[in-house]
Design a protein around this motif. Structure first.
Motif, PDB file in Angstrom:
ATOM      1  N   GLU A  61       0.825  -1.204   0.000  1.00 29.37           N
ATOM      2  CA  GLU A  61       0.000   0.000   0.000  1.00 29.37           C
ATOM      3  C   GLU A  61       0.865   1.262   0.000  1.00 29.37           C
ATOM      4  O   GLU A  61       1.803   1.386   0.776  1.00 29.37           O
ATOM      5  N   GLY A  62       0.529   2.181  -0.897  1.00 25.92           N
ATOM      6  CA  GLY A  62       1.282   3.423  -1.021  1.00 25.92           C
ATOM      7  C   GLY A  62       2.401   3.359  -2.042  1.00 25.92           C
ATOM      8  O   GLY A  62       3.026   4.373  -2.337  1.00 25.92           O
ATOM      9  N   LYS A  63       2.666   2.175  -2.601  1.00 19.29           N
ATOM     10  CA  LYS A  63       3.704   2.019  -3.619  1.00 19.29           C
ATOM     11  C   LYS A  63       3.157   1.182  -4.769  1.00 19.29           C
ATOM     12  O   LYS A  63       2.058   0.633  -4.682  1.00 19.29           O
ATOM     13  N   LYS A  64       3.912   1.098  -5.853  1.00 12.85           N
ATOM     14  CA  LYS A  64       3.461   0.387  -7.045  1.00 12.85           C
ATOM     15  C   LYS A  64       4.480  -0.657  -7.470  1.00 12.85           C
ATOM     16  O   LYS A  64       5.692  -0.466  -7.296  1.00 12.85           O
ATOM     17  N   ILE A  65       3.979  -1.758  -8.013  1.00 14.85           N
ATOM     18  CA  ILE A  65       4.866  -2.748  -8.627  1.00 14.85           C
ATOM     19  C   ILE A  65       5.635  -2.048  -9.748  1.00 14.85           C
ATOM     20  O   ILE A  65       5.059  -1.341 -10.565  1.00 14.85           O
ATOM     21  N   GLY A  66       6.950  -2.231  -9.772  1.00 15.00           N
ATOM     22  CA  GLY A  66       7.772  -1.590 -10.795  1.00 15.00           C
ATOM     23  C   GLY A  66       8.471  -0.341 -10.309  1.00 15.00           C
ATOM     24  O   GLY A  66       9.329   0.195 -11.025  1.00 15.00           O
ATOM     25  N   ASP A  67       8.134   0.146  -9.103  1.00 15.10           N
ATOM     26  CA  ASP A  67       8.866   1.292  -8.549  1.00 15.10           C
ATOM     27  C   ASP A  67      10.335   0.907  -8.394  1.00 15.10           C
ATOM     28  O   ASP A  67      10.660  -0.181  -7.906  1.00 15.10           O
ATOM     29  N   VAL A  68      11.231   1.805  -8.803  1.00 16.68           N
ATOM     30  CA  VAL A  68      12.665   1.522  -8.711  1.00 16.68           C
ATOM     31  C   VAL A  68      13.108   1.594  -7.255  1.00 16.68           C
ATOM     32  O   VAL A  68      12.781   2.543  -6.541  1.00 16.68           O
ATOM     33  N   MET A  69      13.844   0.587  -6.835  1.00 20.10           N
ATOM     34  CA  MET A  69      14.371   0.510  -5.476  1.00 20.10           C
ATOM     35  C   MET A  69      15.901   0.590  -5.506  1.00 20.10           C
ATOM     36  O   MET A  69      16.525   0.126  -6.467  1.00 20.10           O
ATOM     37  N   VAL A  70      16.475   1.163  -4.479  1.00 17.72           N
ATOM     38  CA  VAL A  70      17.921   1.093  -4.272  1.00 17.72           C
ATOM     39  C   VAL A  70      18.122   0.316  -2.978  1.00 17.72           C
ATOM     40  O   VAL A  70      17.989   0.868  -1.880  1.00 17.72           O
ATOM     41  N   PRO A  71      18.392  -0.999  -3.089  1.00 18.36           N
ATOM     42  CA  PRO A  71      18.458  -1.829  -1.880  1.00 18.36           C
ATOM     43  C   PRO A  71      19.531  -1.345  -0.917  1.00 18.36           C
ATOM     44  O   PRO A  71      20.620  -0.934  -1.345  1.00 18.36           O
ATOM     45  N   PRO A  72      19.241  -1.380   0.367  1.00 20.74           N
ATOM     46  CA  PRO A  72      20.272  -1.033   1.346  1.00 20.74           C
ATOM     47  C   PRO A  72      21.356  -2.099   1.367  1.00 20.74           C
ATOM     48  O   PRO A  72      21.148  -3.234   0.933  1.00 20.74           O
ATOM     49  N   ALA A  73      22.492  -1.718   1.849  1.00 23.21           N
ATOM     50  CA  ALA A  73      23.603  -2.666   1.926  1.00 23.21           C
ATOM     51  C   ALA A  73      23.219  -3.852   2.799  1.00 23.21           C
ATOM     52  O   ALA A  73      22.607  -3.697   3.850  1.00 23.21           O
ATOM     53  N   GLY A  74      23.564  -5.048   2.316  1.00 21.32           N
ATOM     54  CA  GLY A  74      23.376  -6.247   3.112  1.00 21.32           C
ATOM     55  C   GLY A  74      22.032  -6.922   2.976  1.00 21.32           C
ATOM     56  O   GLY A  74      21.786  -7.927   3.649  1.00 21.32           O
ATOM     57  N   ILE A 132      11.010  -3.022 -17.565  1.00 20.18           N
ATOM     58  CA  ILE A 132      10.075  -2.732 -16.470  1.00 20.18           C
ATOM     59  C   ILE A 132       8.614  -2.832 -16.918  1.00 20.18           C
ATOM     60  O   ILE A 132       7.794  -3.459 -16.225  1.00 20.18           O
ATOM     61  N   PRO A 133       8.212  -2.251 -18.083  1.00 20.87           N
ATOM     62  CA  PRO A 133       6.794  -2.354 -18.478  1.00 20.87           C
ATOM     63  C   PRO A 133       6.306  -3.795 -18.621  1.00 20.87           C
ATOM     64  O   PRO A 133       5.236  -4.145 -18.106  1.00 20.87           O
ATOM     65  N   SER A 134       7.080  -4.644 -19.306  1.00 21.26           N
ATOM     66  CA  SER A 134       6.647  -6.035 -19.493  1.00 21.26           C
ATOM     67  C   SER A 134       6.655  -6.797 -18.170  1.00 21.26           C
ATOM     68  O   SER A 134       5.806  -7.668 -17.938  1.00 21.26           O
ATOM     69  N   PHE A 135       7.590  -6.475 -17.283  1.00 25.12           N
ATOM     70  CA  PHE A 135       7.631  -7.120 -15.968  1.00 25.12           C
ATOM     71  C   PHE A 135       6.377  -6.772 -15.170  1.00 25.12           C
ATOM     72  O   PHE A 135       5.765  -7.649 -14.549  1.00 25.12           O
ATOM     73  N   CYS A 136       5.974  -5.492 -15.198  1.00 25.82           N
ATOM     74  CA  CYS A 136       4.770  -5.070 -14.467  1.00 25.82           C
ATOM     75  C   CYS A 136       3.536  -5.784 -15.010  1.00 25.82           C
ATOM     76  O   CYS A 136       2.673  -6.231 -14.243  1.00 25.82           O
ATOM     77  N   GLU A 137       3.427  -5.888 -16.329  1.00 25.44           N
ATOM     78  CA  GLU A 137       2.277  -6.566 -16.935  1.00 25.44           C
ATOM     79  C   GLU A 137       2.208  -8.031 -16.511  1.00 25.44           C
ATOM     80  O   GLU A 137       1.131  -8.555 -16.221  1.00 25.44           O
ATOM     81  N   GLU A 138       3.363  -8.686 -16.463  1.00 24.25           N
ATOM     82  CA  GLU A 138       3.393 -10.094 -16.070  1.00 24.25           C
ATOM     83  C   GLU A 138       3.026 -10.276 -14.602  1.00 24.25           C
ATOM     84  O   GLU A 138       2.301 -11.218 -14.244  1.00 24.25           O
ATOM     85  N   ARG A 139       3.478  -9.375 -13.735  1.00 24.69           N
ATOM     86  CA  ARG A 139       3.138  -9.479 -12.313  1.00 24.69           C
ATOM     87  C   ARG A 139       1.644  -9.279 -12.098  1.00 24.69           C
ATOM     88  O   ARG A 139       1.031  -9.971 -11.274  1.00 24.69           O
ATOM     89  N   ILE A 140       1.029  -8.339 -12.837  1.00 26.12           N
ATOM     90  CA  ILE A 140      -0.414  -8.128 -12.728  1.00 26.12           C
ATOM     91  C   ILE A 140      -1.166  -9.347 -13.254  1.00 26.12           C
ATOM     92  O   ILE A 140      -2.177  -9.778 -12.672  1.00 26.12           O
TER      93      ILE A 140
END
Length: 281
Positions: A128-141, A173-181
């Motif tokens: 909630e509050g975010k969308k599939i496909g939003d770019v993330m910068v993973p934290p270290a570890g 990213i677009p095709s990945f989002c479509e497949e997840r939906i």
């Protein structure tokens, strides 16, 4: 030739006490060891990304997939917050423009280098509050396996939990989002009252004509109808679907079938059944 392609995450230590390892996202190559980088605070500037930079007491390029390298404690890393695909693309474009401006000042041309495929981490599930496909910068570890990972995120209700992320080329990213939906729509559960996800059974998908107006014929709509079972449905037998299919087989619409019925049956003009059938049509 650029050693670090756009999208590379690098951790640097400026010798601060207490120790703080700063994250730098490479946006574009300027010249030799100089790059346009982005900081977690949103600052964008040119910096010499090399162990030979005298400002650095530690220089740590990330592992494949953005993982934290040896010699860096995750607790000391100042990392990026999640960003949307649009924000990520905006930073990349700003970095390219800044690199062009820097080369113009230096009087150098862009170095010829192979085109690198920029890969990013994106959110792979709904929160909630975010969308599939939003770019993330993973934290270290954060844990990763075969370009999949887990990252703690906070939803719009203030609740934090581990969420699934995936690394892929930015162009995918677009095709990945479509497949997840698509997978979400056909998903099934092994227990509970709602065992599957589906479209609203009360409505059909909205379709549009060439001029942007809503357009859907009666027969086209009937062809997409399906009977959905409800354990507590009060009326039996179910006849609505069979009835509208019968109408579609002989007329373009329910109204057209209404007029055909009046003409063929020769019902008196003022008969009550004429008005009732017109309302139903």
């Amino acid at each position: 030739m650029a050693l670090y392609p756009p999208g590379t995450l690098i951790f640097v230590n400026y010798g601060e006490r207490p120790q703080c390892i700063h994250s730098r996202l490479v946006l574009s190559h300027v010249h030799e060891d100089d790059y346009i980088v982005l900081t977690p605070d949103g600052d964008l500037y040119s910096e010499t990304m090399s162990p030979q930079n005298p400002d650095f007491t530690g220089f740590f390029p990330s592992l494949p997939g953005g993982g934290i390298p040896a010699g860096v404690r995750a607790a000391n890393v100042y990392s990026f917050a999640p960003m949307t695909a649009a924000e990520y693309a905006g930073h990349m474009e700003a970095g390219r423009q800044a690199a062009d401006a820097e080369r113009l000042v230096l009087g150098v041309a862009a170095a010829a280098s192979p085109v690198a495929v920029s890969e990013v981490w994106v959110l792979a599930e709904f929160i909630e509050g975010k969308k599939i496909g939003d770019v993330m910068v993973p934290p270290a570890g954060c844990p990763t396996l075969d370009k999949w990972g887990l990252m703690k995120l906070t939803d719009s209700n203030g609740l934090e939990r581990p969420c699934l992320i995936h690394q892929l080329p930015e162009s995918d990213i677009p095709s990945f989002c479509e497949e997840r939906i698509r997978l979400a729509r056909i998903s099934e559960a092994s227990a509970g009252s709602d065992l599957s996800a589906a479209d609203d059974v009360r409505t059909l998908e909205v379709r549009y004509g060439l001029n942007g107006e809503r357009l859907r014929s009666f027969r086209e709509s009937v062809n997409e109808l399906q009977e959905v079972e409800f354990s507590d449905y009060p009326l039996e037998p179910r006849t609505a679907l069979s009835y509208v299919k019968a109408i579609a087989s002989i007329a373009e619409s329910a109204t057209a079938q209404h007029h055909m019925w009046i003409n063929s049956s020769r019902i008196p003009e003022g008969d009550r059944s004429v008005y009732e059938d017109e309302v139903l049509a």
